[in-house]
Design a protein around this motif. Structure first.
Motif, PDB file in Angstrom:
ATOM      1  N   ASP A 293       0.916  -1.097   0.138  1.00 13.35           N
ATOM      2  CA  ASP A 293       0.021   0.028   0.019  1.00 13.35           C
ATOM      3  C   ASP A 293       1.030   1.382   0.092  1.00 13.35           C
ATOM      4  OD1 ASP A 293      -2.252  -1.221  -0.055  1.00 13.35           O
ATOM      5  OD2 ASP A 293      -2.728  -0.893   2.036  1.00 13.35           O
ATOM      6  N   LYS A 294       0.459   2.345  -0.671  1.00 11.88           N
ATOM      7  CA  LYS A 294       1.002   3.539  -0.458  1.00 11.88           C
ATOM      8  C   LYS A 294       2.336   3.336  -1.339  1.00 11.88           C
ATOM      9  CE  LYS A 294      -0.883   5.534   3.325  1.00 11.88           C
ATOM     10  NZ  LYS A 294      -0.842   6.040   4.699  1.00 11.88           N
ATOM     11  N   VAL A 295       2.623   2.413  -2.272  1.00 13.79           N
ATOM     12  CA  VAL A 295       3.698   2.366  -3.022  1.00 13.79           C
ATOM     13  C   VAL A 295       3.424   2.401  -4.493  1.00 13.79           C
ATOM     14  CG1 VAL A 295       5.780   1.320  -3.957  1.00 13.79           C
ATOM     15  CG2 VAL A 295       5.140   1.298  -1.529  1.00 13.79           C
ATOM     16  N   LEU A 296       3.507   3.474  -5.280  1.00 14.99           N
ATOM     17  CA  LEU A 296       2.972   3.626  -6.582  1.00 14.99           C
ATOM     18  C   LEU A 296       4.164   3.217  -7.481  1.00 14.99           C
ATOM     19  CD1 LEU A 296       0.549   4.998  -8.458  1.00 14.99           C
ATOM     20  CD2 LEU A 296       2.452   6.733  -8.656  1.00 14.99           C
ATOM     21  N   VAL A 297       4.008   2.166  -8.336  1.00 14.45           N
ATOM     22  CA  VAL A 297       4.850   1.757  -9.295  1.00 14.45           C
ATOM     23  C   VAL A 297       4.555   2.277 -10.746  1.00 14.45           C
ATOM     24  CG1 VAL A 297       5.853  -0.133 -10.446  1.00 14.45           C
ATOM     25  CG2 VAL A 297       5.050  -0.425  -8.122  1.00 14.45           C
ATOM     26  N   SER A 298       5.332   3.056 -11.403  1.00 17.39           N
ATOM     27  CA  SER A 298       5.110   3.369 -12.723  1.00 17.39           C
ATOM     28  C   SER A 298       6.357   3.173 -13.554  1.00 17.39           C
ATOM     29  CB  SER A 298       4.709   4.780 -12.838  1.00 17.39           C
ATOM     30  OG  SER A 298       5.450   5.444 -11.852  1.00 17.39           O
ATOM     31  N   ARG A 299       5.789   3.199 -14.994  1.00 16.57           N
ATOM     32  CA  ARG A 299       6.861   3.130 -15.947  1.00 16.57           C
ATOM     33  C   ARG A 299       7.255   4.366 -16.788  1.00 16.57           C
ATOM     34  NH1 ARG A 299       6.291   0.962 -21.698  1.00 16.57           N
ATOM     35  NH2 ARG A 299       8.494   0.826 -22.616  1.00 16.57           N
ATOM     36  N   LEU A 300       8.478   4.883 -16.619  1.00 14.61           N
ATOM     37  CA  LEU A 300       8.720   6.232 -17.048  1.00 14.61           C
ATOM     38  C   LEU A 300       9.156   6.099 -18.565  1.00 14.61           C
ATOM     39  CD1 LEU A 300      10.714   8.008 -14.150  1.00 14.61           C
ATOM     40  CD2 LEU A 300       8.497   7.639 -14.693  1.00 14.61           C
ATOM     41  N   GLY A 301       9.424   5.110 -19.118  1.00 14.09           N
ATOM     42  CA  GLY A 301       9.551   4.933 -20.620  1.00 14.09           C
ATOM     43  C   GLY A 301      10.782   3.901 -20.522  1.00 14.09           C
ATOM     44  N   GLY A 302      10.915   3.299 -21.874  1.00 13.18           N
ATOM     45  CA  GLY A 302      12.103   2.227 -21.855  1.00 13.18           C
ATOM     46  C   GLY A 302      12.312   1.035 -20.909  1.00 13.18           C
ATOM     47  N   ASP A 303      13.272   1.012 -20.383  1.00  9.86           N
ATOM     48  CA  ASP A 303      13.231   0.175 -19.151  1.00  9.86           C
ATOM     49  C   ASP A 303      13.328   0.943 -17.765  1.00  9.86           C
ATOM     50  OD1 ASP A 303      15.833   1.029 -19.762  1.00  9.86           O
ATOM     51  OD2 ASP A 303      16.808  -0.760 -18.825  1.00  9.86           O
ATOM     52  N   GLU A 304      13.029   2.042 -17.890  1.00  7.98           N
ATOM     53  CA  GLU A 304      12.981   2.881 -16.906  1.00  7.98           C
ATOM     54  C   GLU A 304      11.732   3.000 -15.966  1.00  7.98           C
ATOM     55  OE1 GLU A 304      14.004   7.191 -17.410  1.00  7.98           O
ATOM     56  OE2 GLU A 304      14.638   7.500 -15.198  1.00  7.98           O
ATOM     57  N   PHE A 305      11.815   2.466 -14.826  1.00  9.11           N
ATOM     58  CA  PHE A 305      10.586   2.253 -13.846  1.00  9.11           C
ATOM     59  C   PHE A 305      10.752   3.269 -12.808  1.00  9.11           C
ATOM     60  CE2 PHE A 305      10.404  -1.228 -16.318  1.00  9.11           C
ATOM     61  CZ  PHE A 305       9.060  -1.972 -16.434  1.00  9.11           C
ATOM     62  N   ALA A 306       9.819   3.838 -12.138  1.00 11.22           N
ATOM     63  CA  ALA A 306       9.843   4.830 -10.828  1.00 11.22           C
ATOM     64  C   ALA A 306       8.778   4.148  -9.664  1.00 11.22           C
ATOM     65  CB  ALA A 306       9.666   6.009 -11.289  1.00 11.22           C
ATOM     66  N   ILE A 307       9.332   4.440  -8.676  1.00 14.53           N
ATOM     67  CA  ILE A 307       8.229   4.263  -7.508  1.00 14.53           C
ATOM     68  C   ILE A 307       8.107   5.355  -6.819  1.00 14.53           C
ATOM     69  CG2 ILE A 307       8.429   1.775  -7.564  1.00 14.53           C
ATOM     70  CD1 ILE A 307      10.065   1.859  -5.077  1.00 14.53           C
ATOM     71  N   LEU A 308       6.835   5.571  -6.131  1.00 15.17           N
ATOM     72  CA  LEU A 308       6.760   6.606  -5.222  1.00 15.17           C
ATOM     73  C   LEU A 308       6.363   6.034  -3.829  1.00 15.17           C
ATOM     74  CD1 LEU A 308       5.937   9.498  -4.552  1.00 15.17           C
ATOM     75  CD2 LEU A 308       3.864   9.103  -5.561  1.00 15.17           C
ATOM     76  N   VAL A 309       6.966   6.172  -2.848  1.00 14.24           N
ATOM     77  CA  VAL A 309       6.529   5.738  -1.482  1.00 14.24           C
ATOM     78  C   VAL A 309       5.941   6.833  -0.517  1.00 14.24           C
ATOM     79  CG1 VAL A 309       7.550   4.251   0.323  1.00 14.24           C
ATOM     80  CG2 VAL A 309       8.490   4.116  -1.746  1.00 14.24           C
ATOM     81  N   GLU A 310       4.975   6.596  -0.256  1.00 22.11           N
ATOM     82  CA  GLU A 310       4.357   7.739   0.577  1.00 22.11           C
ATOM     83  C   GLU A 310       3.971   7.328   2.011  1.00 22.11           C
ATOM     84  OE1 GLU A 310       0.734  10.365  -0.543  1.00 22.11           O
ATOM     85  OE2 GLU A 310       1.237   8.930  -2.000  1.00 22.11           O
ATOM     86  N   ASP A 311       5.167   6.961   2.681  1.00 19.81           N
ATOM     87  CA  ASP A 311       4.649   7.125   4.128  1.00 19.81           C
ATOM     88  C   ASP A 311       5.946   7.366   4.872  1.00 19.81           C
ATOM     89  OD1 ASP A 311       6.236   4.832   4.137  1.00 19.81           O
ATOM     90  OD2 ASP A 311       4.659   3.448   4.633  1.00 19.81           O
ATOM     91  N   GLU A 312       5.845   6.893   6.078  1.00 16.21           N
ATOM     92  CA  GLU A 312       6.719   7.614   7.133  1.00 16.21           C
ATOM     93  C   GLU A 312       8.045   6.503   6.901  1.00 16.21           C
ATOM     94  OE1 GLU A 312       3.521   8.722   9.643  1.00 16.21           O
ATOM     95  OE2 GLU A 312       5.309   9.531  10.687  1.00 16.21           O
ATOM     96  N   SER A 313       8.152   5.528   6.152  1.00 16.48           N
ATOM     97  CA  SER A 313       9.106   4.770   6.078  1.00 16.48           C
ATOM     98  C   SER A 313      10.743   5.296   6.519  1.00 16.48           C
ATOM     99  CB  SER A 313       9.307   3.920   4.622  1.00 16.48           C
ATOM    100  OG  SER A 313       8.323   3.437   4.181  1.00 16.48           O
ATOM    101  N   SER A 314      11.380   4.539   7.185  1.00 20.72           N
ATOM    102  CA  SER A 314      12.606   5.053   7.462  1.00 20.72           C
ATOM    103  C   SER A 314      13.632   4.706   6.323  1.00 20.72           C
ATOM    104  CB  SER A 314      13.219   4.376   8.694  1.00 20.72           C
ATOM    105  OG  SER A 314      13.404   2.864   8.250  1.00 20.72           O
TER     106      SER A 314
END
Ligand code: C2E
Ligand code: MG
Ligand code: MG
Length: 652
Positions: A293-314
């Motif tokens: 939860d609260k982790v967004l996985v996306s593909r930016l293009g080619g073989d480049e992916f990105a994730i967005l982590v939205e919590d107070e993870s250390s």
């Protein structure tokens, strides 16, 4: 036939079903709710004005009790409306309310008709006309208010008109009878009007729903990567912006990570784009499985992916997540008749620790990822505050490098390569140095990568190669030159053509030149690398694979390159005495090169012990500080004289 007519007629008096026409129900509910206060106001005003003309003439239960009961019921409905205003009930609840409205409309219409007709006998002609006026005007007003709720409008109008018609048709007054005869015509006109309006309303609601669906679909497509079905670059940045805007209020950290697959390009080259697509889809699925939860996985293009982590993870939790993703992505990818194994490098950057705006956060994650790719492939790393000064310094190097006099400031140093079996120096590796008036002596590790990025590598390589070849002219015929090529030179036929032209123009026999290429450069574009290696070999040059053992290329892939030599990376030698793994790796690399018919240079030998271990393992070609650090052209020549022809005792 009759059943069909009945069904159609029934449809006019009922609310549509929730699955067939959910949008119409929602729209009817919304419009009708807005009319409720007006409708009850008209009803109450009309009723009380009618009552006022009958006070004293009609019994109290008709002039007081009935209107009071009616008023109380109306107020109850108004209070219900007031409480529920602004809320958006589900379609099922809205439908239930509309069915309830139909029933209330029927009950109220019957009540009003019965009540007003009951007053009839207590009034004179004028009062009786008032009743007719009351029934007609109230009916019309209510029908207008209920116009979008066809069933209720039909019920109210038919009840009022039937009552009116039956009652006034039997009246004694001729004009009352005329009004009754007039009523069916009015009824038809009103019903037709309601019908047309209701159709028009349904059509416009349906058209609006269709448009909303289309624009919703367009929005979805605009935000989705069509290969993997993941959110795309646009959505990633939109979400990153949103997360960073809301983070301070919630006192939360937001982390962005950039992920790419090391060696992905060679999958496309070797197995085709369809196979590459399959790998990318699978990468997306594996990342999604790891993402909680609260982790967004996306593909930016080619073989480049990105994730967005939205919590107070250390930081530790982020690295754990990165590590898990790397582990999942390093499992083999099944391509039907074959499998490929790749690795992923992941770089994280955290807001507010190292960036305040989405663009910077992404750039820093990308920097951390790039750093990982260069130094610790297949792992995850976090952008650190120290890297901010690294970026600043590399920006400074970039600025100075752009305006530097390359021909004057860049030149090669030479590091000896010794054959310990014969005790002779057999070659020098040219290693570029930049003597900047502003920055002092800059090591290649600090400027080659930047030169590659800003497109200056070609010019720098040419200068360094020409100067190195000039130096070779002063060496004995049996001494060779090793020269490093960058990814740019082996992945562009133009750039390689220019290198080959420089070699051809020089008086040096191409067989005395070894070009060194790195595994990273090879893996960036395997097909081109193969062609480039073949072209260099055809000209007579040797081709060595530099820093061998640090990458992840498979031996089958490397076997297809027409290499002549491999150079075992320094990192294995540094730990050769203390680490069994390094010892074993060097041993197997030496055996492997022998089996593949390649010569092998062991780099980075610094001590007597290291030299002895390498020799014991069968390594004969050695380069490292043990013999010499890289030297200037003059010092290299002197070293050569001393070593091969002098009295200097170097081999213990
Ligand atoms: P490389 O080709 O693997 O070169 C070996 C590097 O290891 C050199 O670093 C050398 O000075 C260093 N080295 C050699 N023996 C020892 C040792 O015993 N101990 C230690 N600690 N280091 C040792 P340098 O000169 O800083 O070059 C770094 C890298 O930059 C080179 O790695 C090569 O990949 C690249 N490079 C250098 N010159 C050029 C160039 O003209 N063009 C391109 N494309 N790359 C270059
Ligand atoms: Mg090298
Ligand atoms: Mg090397």
């Amino acid at each position: 036939m009759l059943a069909q007519v009945y069904r159609r007629a029934r449809a006019y008096f009922s609310v549509p079903s929730a699955h067939e026409e959910p949008d119409i129900i929602a729209a009817q509910y919304e419009v009708f709710s807005r009319q409720i206060p007006l409708m009850y106001s008209v009803l109450l005003i009309n009723a009380w004005i009618l009552v006022s003309t009958f006070f004293g003439d009609a019994p109290w239960w008709l002039t007081v009790l009935c209107p009071v009961v009616f008023t109380l019921i109306s107020f109850k409905r108004l209070v219900g409306w007031w409480r529920g205003r602004g809320s958006q009930p589900s379609v099922e609840v809205a439908r239930k309310n509309l069915i309830g409205t139909n029933r209330v409309a029927l009950a109220m219409a019957l009540f009003l008709v019965a009540w007003s007709i009951s007053l009839y006998h207590y009034g004179n002609v004028a009062q009786q006309s008032h009743i007719a006026f009351f029934m007609a005007v109230t009916g019309v007003c209510v029908v207008i208010c209920l116009m979008h709720l066809r069933s209720a409008a039909f019920i109210v109008w038919l009840v009022i008109c039937s009552g009116f018609f039956v009652h006034y048709l039997s009246a004694e007054e001729a004009s009352f009878v005329a009004m009754a005869i007039n009523m069916p015509f009015v009824t038809m006109a009103v019903l037709l009007m309601v019908h047309v309006q209701a159709n028009h309303f349904s059509n416009s609601v349906a058209a609006r729903s269709r448009m909303e669906a289309v624009s919703h679909e367009n929005l979805r497509l605009a935000n989705t990567d069509n290969l993997t079905g993941l959110p795309n670059r646009r959505m990633f940045f939109a979400e990153l912006g949103r997360a960073m805007r809301t983070a301070p209020e919630a006192n939360k950290r937001v982390a962005a990570a950039v992920i790419d697959m090391d060696g992905f390009k060679s999958v496309n080259d070797l197995y085709g784009h369809a196979a590459g697509d399959e790998v990318l889809i699978e990468v997306g699925q594996r990342l999604r499985r790891v993402a909680k939860d609260k982790v967004l996985v996306s593909r930016l293009g080619g073989d480049e992916f990105a994730i967005l982590v939205e919590d107070e993870s250390s930081d530790a939790a982020l690295l754990r997540l990165g590590k898990e993703m790397c582990a999942k992505l390093s499992a083999p990818f099944d391509l039907g008749d074959t499998t490929v194994t790749l690795s992923a490098s992941i770089g994280f950057a955290v807001h507010p620790d190292v960036a305040q705006c989405p663009r910077t956060l992404y750039e820093r994650a990308d920097y951390a990822h790039y750093d990982c790719k260069r130094h610790r492939r297949g792992t995850a790393a976090l952008f650190s505050k120290e890297q901010i000064s690294e970026i600043k310094s590399s920006k400074r190097i970039e600025t100075v490098l752009r305006s530097a006099d390359h021909a004057m400031e860049i030149f090669p140093y030479f590091q000896p390569i010794v054959d310990v079996s014969s005790g002779r120096l057999i070659a020098f590796e040219a290693l570029s140095r930049w003597e900047s008036p502003e920055l002092g002596c800059v090591a290649p590790g600090s400027f080659i990568g930047i030169a590659e990025r800003i497109g200056l590598i070609g010019a720098i390589t040419h200068i360094s190669l020409k100067k190195a070849l000039e130096a070779v002219e002063n060496w004995p015929e049996d001494i060779c030159l090793s020269f490093n090529l960058s990814a740019h030179e082996i992945s562009s036929s133009d750039a390689l053509g220019q290198i080959m032209a420089i070699v051809r123009e020089s008086p040096i026999d191409p067989r005395r030149i070894d070009f060194e290429i790195t595994e990273t450069a090879v893996m960036a574009d395997m097909m081109r690398a193969e062609t480039s290696v073949r072209a260099l070999r055809k000209m007579g040059c040797g081709v060595a694979l530099d820093d061998f053992g640090t990458g992840y290329s498979s031996l089958t892939q490397l076997h297809s390159l027409a290499l002549t030599k491999i150079k075992v990376d320094r990192s294995f030698i540094t730990k050769i005495e203390s680490t069994t793994a390094s010892f074993k790796i060097v041993k197997s690399l030496l055996t492997l090169s022998k089996d593949m018919g390649l010569s092998c240079v062991v780099e980075g030998v610094e001590s007597e012990v290291e030299r002895a271990v390498v020799e014991q393992l069968g390594g004969t070609l050695i380069q490292g500080y043990y013999f010499s650090k890289p030297l200037t052209e003059a010092a290299a020549l002197e070293f050569l004289q001393d070593y091969n022809f002098g009295s200097r005792e170097l081999v213990a």
